[in-house]
Design a protein around this motif. Structure first.
Motif, PDB file in Angstrom:
ATOM      1  N   SER A   1       0.809  -1.225   0.000  1.00  0.00           N
ATOM      2  CA  SER A   1       0.000   0.000   0.000  1.00  0.00           C
ATOM      3  C   SER A   1       0.835   1.264   0.000  1.00  0.00           C
ATOM      4  N   ALA A   2       2.130   1.129   0.358  1.00  0.00           N
ATOM      5  CA  ALA A   2       2.997   2.299   0.508  1.00  0.00           C
ATOM      6  C   ALA A   2       2.305   3.357   1.355  1.00  0.00           C
ATOM      7  N   ALA A   3       1.707   2.844   2.440  1.00  0.00           N
ATOM      8  CA  ALA A   3       0.984   3.719   3.363  1.00  0.00           C
ATOM      9  C   ALA A   3      -0.081   4.519   2.636  1.00  0.00           C
ATOM     10  N   GLN A   4      -0.702   3.880   1.647  1.00  0.00           N
ATOM     11  CA  GLN A   4      -1.778   4.440   0.839  1.00  0.00           C
ATOM     12  C   GLN A   4      -1.346   5.703   0.097  1.00  0.00           C
ATOM     13  N   LYS A   5      -0.057   5.881  -0.080  1.00  0.00           N
ATOM     14  CA  LYS A   5       0.449   6.988  -0.873  1.00  0.00           C
ATOM     15  C   LYS A   5       0.685   6.483  -2.285  1.00  0.00           C
ATOM     16  N   VAL A   6       0.348   7.285  -3.258  1.00  0.00           N
ATOM     17  CA  VAL A   6       0.447   6.876  -4.654  1.00  0.00           C
ATOM     18  C   VAL A   6       1.876   7.069  -5.148  1.00  0.00           C
ATOM     19  N   ALA A   7       2.432   6.045  -5.772  1.00  0.00           N
ATOM     20  CA  ALA A   7       3.785   6.128  -6.312  1.00  0.00           C
ATOM     21  C   ALA A   7       3.778   6.875  -7.638  1.00  0.00           C
ATOM     22  N   MET A   8       4.888   7.547  -7.954  1.00  0.00           N
ATOM     23  CA  MET A   8       5.003   8.259  -9.228  1.00  0.00           C
ATOM     24  C   MET A   8       4.962   7.293 -10.401  1.00  0.00           C
ATOM     25  N   SER A   9       5.387   6.069 -10.164  1.00  0.00           N
ATOM     26  CA  SER A   9       5.331   5.028 -11.188  1.00  0.00           C
ATOM     27  C   SER A   9       5.301   3.675 -10.502  1.00  0.00           C
ATOM     28  N   HIS A  10       4.604   2.711 -11.089  1.00  0.00           N
ATOM     29  CA  HIS A  10       4.604   1.366 -10.513  1.00  0.00           C
ATOM     30  C   HIS A  10       5.986   0.738 -10.577  1.00  0.00           C
ATOM     31  N   LEU A  11       6.864   1.297 -11.414  1.00  0.00           N
ATOM     32  CA  LEU A  11       8.230   0.804 -11.503  1.00  0.00           C
ATOM     33  C   LEU A  11       9.125   1.416 -10.434  1.00  0.00           C
ATOM     34  N   ASP A  12       8.641   2.460  -9.764  1.00  0.00           N
ATOM     35  CA  ASP A  12       9.359   3.101  -8.661  1.00  0.00           C
ATOM     36  C   ASP A  12       8.440   3.178  -7.454  1.00  0.00           C
ATOM     37  N   PRO A  13       8.124   2.043  -6.826  1.00  0.00           N
ATOM     38  CA  PRO A  13       7.132   2.051  -5.745  1.00  0.00           C
ATOM     39  C   PRO A  13       7.520   2.908  -4.553  1.00  0.00           C
ATOM     40  N   GLY A  14       8.804   3.209  -4.406  1.00  0.00           N
ATOM     41  CA  GLY A  14       9.226   4.043  -3.278  1.00  0.00           C
ATOM     42  C   GLY A  14       9.146   5.530  -3.538  1.00  0.00           C
ATOM     43  N   SER A  15       8.776   5.913  -4.755  1.00  0.00           N
ATOM     44  CA  SER A  15       8.706   7.346  -5.099  1.00  0.00           C
ATOM     45  C   SER A  15       7.261   7.816  -4.982  1.00  0.00           C
ATOM     46  N   VAL A  16       7.006   8.701  -4.050  1.00  0.00           N
ATOM     47  CA  VAL A  16       5.639   9.139  -3.761  1.00  0.00           C
ATOM     48  C   VAL A  16       5.282  10.351  -4.615  1.00  0.00           C
ATOM     49  N   MET A  17       4.049  10.384  -5.108  1.00  0.00           N
ATOM     50  CA  MET A  17       3.566  11.539  -5.870  1.00  0.00           C
ATOM     51  C   MET A  17       3.755  12.813  -5.045  1.00  0.00           C
ATOM     52  N   PRO A  18       4.312  13.865  -5.650  1.00  0.00           N
ATOM     53  CA  PRO A  18       4.736  15.031  -4.866  1.00  0.00           C
ATOM     54  C   PRO A  18       3.700  16.139  -4.708  1.00  0.00           C
ATOM     55  N   TYR A  19       2.425  15.859  -5.002  1.00  0.00           N
ATOM     56  CA  TYR A  19       1.434  16.931  -5.042  1.00  0.00           C
ATOM     57  C   TYR A  19       1.338  17.728  -3.741  1.00  0.00           C
ATOM     58  N   ASP A  20       1.411  17.057  -2.592  1.00  0.00           N
ATOM     59  CA  ASP A  20       1.299  17.780  -1.318  1.00  0.00           C
ATOM     60  C   ASP A  20       2.407  18.818  -1.184  1.00  0.00           C
ATOM     61  N   LYS A  21       3.616  18.405  -1.486  1.00  0.00           N
ATOM     62  CA  LYS A  21       4.757  19.328  -1.395  1.00  0.00           C
ATOM     63  C   LYS A  21       4.634  20.445  -2.429  1.00  0.00           C
ATOM     64  N   LEU A  22       4.222  20.080  -3.645  1.00  0.00           N
ATOM     65  CA  LEU A  22       4.101  21.084  -4.703  1.00  0.00           C
ATOM     66  C   LEU A  22       3.029  22.115  -4.360  1.00  0.00           C
ATOM     67  N   GLN A  23       1.923  21.663  -3.805  1.00  0.00           N
ATOM     68  CA  GLN A  23       0.860  22.589  -3.405  1.00  0.00           C
ATOM     69  C   GLN A  23       1.371  23.561  -2.349  1.00  0.00           C
ATOM     70  N   ALA A  24       2.125  23.050  -1.397  1.00  0.00           N
ATOM     71  CA  ALA A  24       2.665  23.912  -0.337  1.00  0.00           C
ATOM     72  C   ALA A  24       3.622  24.951  -0.913  1.00  0.00           C
ATOM     73  N   ASN A  25       4.516  24.517  -1.806  1.00  0.00           N
ATOM     74  CA  ASN A  25       5.443  25.460  -2.447  1.00  0.00           C
ATOM     75  C   ASN A  25       4.700  26.501  -3.253  1.00  0.00           C
ATOM     76  N   LEU A  26       3.669  26.044  -3.966  1.00  0.00           N
ATOM     77  CA  LEU A  26       2.913  26.945  -4.833  1.00  0.00           C
ATOM     78  C   LEU A  26       2.204  28.026  -4.025  1.00  0.00           C
ATOM     79  N   GLU A  27       1.690  27.669  -2.867  1.00  0.00           N
ATOM     80  CA  GLU A  27       1.019  28.654  -2.018  1.00  0.00           C
ATOM     81  C   GLU A  27       1.986  29.755  -1.605  1.00  0.00           C
ATOM     82  N   VAL A  28       3.215  29.388  -1.319  1.00  0.00           N
ATOM     83  CA  VAL A  28       4.228  30.380  -0.947  1.00  0.00           C
ATOM     84  C   VAL A  28       4.467  31.348  -2.097  1.00  0.00           C
ATOM     85  N   VAL A  29       4.618  30.799  -3.308  1.00  0.00           N
ATOM     86  CA  VAL A  29       4.902  31.629  -4.487  1.00  0.00           C
ATOM     87  C   VAL A  29       3.709  32.514  -4.835  1.00  0.00           C
TER      88      VAL A  29
END
Length: 782
Positions: free
Chosen positions: A240-268
């Motif tokens: 489940s990767a802690a129910q976090k979505v991976a950027m690719s099924h070939l990289d299961p340890g890479s989590v989609m970065p939307y939360d971080k990107l949203q936070a950065n975007l709010e600052v900008v």
């Protein structure tokens, strides 16, 4: 704790016969400590929620890939006498406490590492052992006074949850609040009235396809000792990767970065206080320091953190050598190598691939082994062209990726900013160094109307190239907007972004829409599609966002185009009466046949080539097959050489399964390898001599002098795959399938119908052969 520190002669007994072969007791101790430290390190790097998997091969050559300490300990079958003591200590801990086995070994390794330093300072092993025993005694004396929380009521859900939270956090960081309450509920529900709690009454059932937050406690009668059992149903963290979505099924340890990107975007957004284009949202949300980064279009230099790196095999060689020289153990971001540039088109796909593998074996072996060692995914020769592989497996809306190939912008068809760079830039990102880019301007292309008939997505970029020329996009991102976008398939958008490199653009991008969602779902990325929908505001431009220049194109009025020769910005509508001459070339000129007669360009089409990274989608191949089927019903086949380059193994396998490849072969076509081939000049052309003046038409992206066949006299034109097929059928450059007729084998004239095909395969994609090697997996031969 179950780890008991031995007094001397405990160390002597640990050494067995080893002391006979060393100069002294201390040296033998150092050797044993070294072995224990190595064992401890193996478990330490696998420990915790971010622990790395280990590949263990036991004496029976059975392979295990796991980060579970118990499995690693068991399958390693430790025989070293000193390390064996650590194993025994961990087993004692398991028997006494039921958990903490890997912690015991990690802690023992840390104690031994410190002991090594103390011995080198002059202390004897006996002194160190006695000191550690004193420390253990003192720790046991202090422990009661260090109590920070006490469960006074073992049936109080709040108290038990609080007590469990820290322990669960060590294994499921980020999910501790949910799981602590769940486990506490299960334990309390089966707590006996008068006897002690029995942990065996709790069972964990892993149900594939669920999610960790779908877990629940289920009461039931169990056969074990007749007790009522509570069962917690959930998916394992690896699945489940802690129910976090991976950027690719070939990289299961890479989590989609939307939360971080949203936070950065709010600052900008707070800093700029204005509407933002899509390009700005994606780019600025990847800033290394969004709070302090100077942001001025066309002036400031941005320091960015890309999500991914992709390298083709020609440029990856030097990039990997440079990365190796950095001394770093693994790449910092998900990275891949794609073998597509070294396969020459000679005969057909299978024969050409076999020859390339033999010729380039040393290169492929280096890239495969370097990728395995440093965590870089490796796409073997025959897997396909880098840009198509990225689109099928790695691209997603909001992605920032750099690739060591100029047509990396292909990924903009899925709403990402994918930028072509040199190998040194790729090394910087893989080494965790911020990537620098001059803040680009933004050119908006507003699309209205709808595509129809013979007009295809390729005609949009051919039209834009005629307007902007090969230099007009320099230092800018081309961003497509407007209601016309929704009439273009996802792969059609990728075609447009791919060829944006020919106008000098930094990259090109489309806003997230339903066509992207459909493609993500068709390529087994439904979870990413759902997440993109939830973050749609970040993946589309703001209303009234400012552009540095706006171009408007009505798709309902757009003519099919063909550009060339010798430059991709010499644009010709296939059938337009009036011409406008600008300088030495025609920009938006007359019908291409008239221009050819005026300039002396050969009208006979010697070869037609479709496919490549620009136009090899299932839709492209299907539309060409619809033309071919109609022609063959009238007894006609290709008058010109006709070559087909599938963009990937997935496309090849799918068009083979659906008989599209068979249809194109029957027409007279040759299906080449899944590689760049003639598009980049890897074409052993034999039908004309070097220096012989001739014309070819391709659905590729680039047509500079000698680009495709090293013949400076070849007049290469780029157009849609549909027009390439039609012109290969007619054998002439001045053929307009909308108005011109063909003569069938029965002597009767007929006109071709508008091409048509499914956007996505109705039966789904066939992945074909497995051509991927995961980064970190090294086979025996290597």
């Amino acid at each position: 704790m179950a780890l008991h520190v031995p007094r001397a002669p405990g160390f002597s007994s640990m050494l067995k016969d080893g002391a006979r072969h060393f100069s002294g007791l201390e040296e033998a101790v150092f050797r044993n400590i070294s072995a224990c430290k190595e064992f401890s390190k193996t478990l330490k790097t696998a420990y915790g929620p971010q622990g790395r998997n280990k590949m263990v091969i036991n004496h029976l050559e059975k392979l295990f890939v796991t980060n579970d300490a118990a499995t690693i300990i068991k399958e390693l079958e430790i025989e070293h006498p000193a390390a064996k003591l650590m194993v025994l200590a961990s087993q004692m801990q398991e028997q006494e406490m039921g958990d903490g086995t890997n912690w015991v070994i990690i802690f023992a390794g840390a104690l031994l590492e410190a002991a090594e330093d103390l011995i080198r300072m002059g202390l004897t092993p006996t002194d160190v052992a006695e000191g550690y025993q004193l420390a253990v005694n003192k720790a046991l004396e202090l422990l009661p006074s260090l109590q920070c929380w006490e469960v006074t009521d073992p049936r109080n859900l709040e108290q038990v949850t609080k007590a469990l939270r820290t322990t669960i956090m060590s294994k499921q960081f980020g999910n501790e609040d949910f799981l602590a309450k769940l486990v506490a509920n299960a334990c309390i529900s089966i707590l006996p009235e008068k006897t002690t709690f029995n942990v065996d009454n709790v069972r964990i059932c892993k149900i594939l396809g669920s999610g960790i937050h779908k877990s629940e406690v289920v009461q039931g009668l169990g056969s074990f000792r007749g007790h009522i059992q509570a069962r917690c149903f959930h998916v394992s963290p690896l699945i489940s990767a802690a129910q976090k979505v991976a950027m690719s099924h070939l990289d299961p340890g890479s989590v989609m970065p939307y939360d971080k990107l949203q936070a950065n975007l709010e600052v900008v957004k707070k800093r700029l206080n204005r509407p933002l284009t899509l390009s700005e949202k994606v780019l600025y949300s990847h800033l290394d320091n969004p709070a302090n980064q100077d942001i001025v279009r066309g002036e400031s230099y941005l320091k960015l953190r890309p999500d991914r790196v992709a390298m083709q095999d020609a440029t990856a060689q030097m990039a990997m050598l440079q990365f190796i020289s950095s001394g770093l153990p693994r790449v910092a971001v998900p990275s891949t190598i794609h073998c597509d540039h070294l396969i020459q088109a000679q005969i057909d796909g299978p024969k050409d691939l076999k020859r390339a593998i033999d010729i380039n074996k040393e290169v492929y072996n280096f890239l495969a082994t370097a990728g395995a060692k440093y965590g870089v995914g490796f796409w073997k020769p025959g897997s396909g062209i880098i840009h198509q592989i990225i689109l099928e497996n790695y691209a997603f809306p909001g992605l920032l990726m750099i690739g060591t190939d100029s047509h990396t912008p292909n990924g903009g068809g899925l709403g990402g900013l994918c930028i072509g760079v040199g190998g040194a830039d790729a090394v910087d990102v893989m080494a965790d160094i911020p990537w620098e880019l001059k803040c680009p301007k933004v050119i908006g292309v507003k699309l209205t109307g709808e595509l129809s008939g013979w007009t295809s997505p390729k005609d949009i970029i051919l039209k834009v190239a005629g307007i902007l020329t090969v230099k007009g996009g320099t230092g800018a991102i081309v961003e497509y907007t407007g209601p016309g976008v929704d009439s273009i398939s996802c792969t059609g958008m990728a075609t447009i972004c791919n060829m944006g490199a020919e106008i000098g653009a930094t990259t090109s991008v489309f806003p997230f829409n339903s066509r992207m969602k459909d493609y993500l779902e068709a390529t087994n990325r439904k979870d990413i599609a759902a997440l993109a929908e939830q973050n749609a505001s970040m993946l589309t431009p703001d209303e009234d966002a400012p552009y540095d220049r706006v171009i408007e194109i009505n798709l309902s009025e757009l003519e099919p185009h063909i550009n060339g020769p010798f430059t991709p910005d010499l644009a010709h509508p296939v059938n337009k009466a009036n011409s406008l001459k600008i300088s030495h070339r025609f920009m938006v000129t007359s019908q291409v046949g008239d221009a050819a007669r005026e300039k002396g360009w050969p009208l006979e089409v010697k070869a037609g080539l479709i496919g490549s990274c620009t136009n090899s989608s299932y839709e492209d191949m299907g539309r060409c097959a619809s033309i071919v089927k109609e022609a063959m019903k009238h007894g006609l086949k290709a008058k010109s050489l006709f070559h087909i380059t599938p963009g990937s193994e997935q496309i090849r396998a799918t068009i083979e399964r659906d008989d599209i490849a068979k249809t194109l072969r029957e027409f007279g076509g040759t299906v080449l390898a899944n590689a760049c081939g003639p598009c980049i000049g890897q074409w052993d052309r034999q039908d004309v001599k070097k220096g012989e003046k001739n014309t070819i038409v391709t659905s590729y992206n680039r047509n500079f002098i000698g680009r495709n066949d090293a013949n400076p006299a070849t007049h290469a034109f780029v157009t849609s795959p549909e027009l390439v097929t039609a012109m290969a059928l007619a054998g002439r450059l001045d053929f307009d399938p909308r108005t011109d007729s063909l003569v069938g084998s029965d002597g009767k004239e007929f006109k071709l119908s508008d091409p048509f095909a499914a956007e996505l395969p109705p039966r789904g994609f066939d992945p074909g052969e497995d051509t991927y090697q995961d980064g970190g997996i090294i086979d025996r031969e290597v």
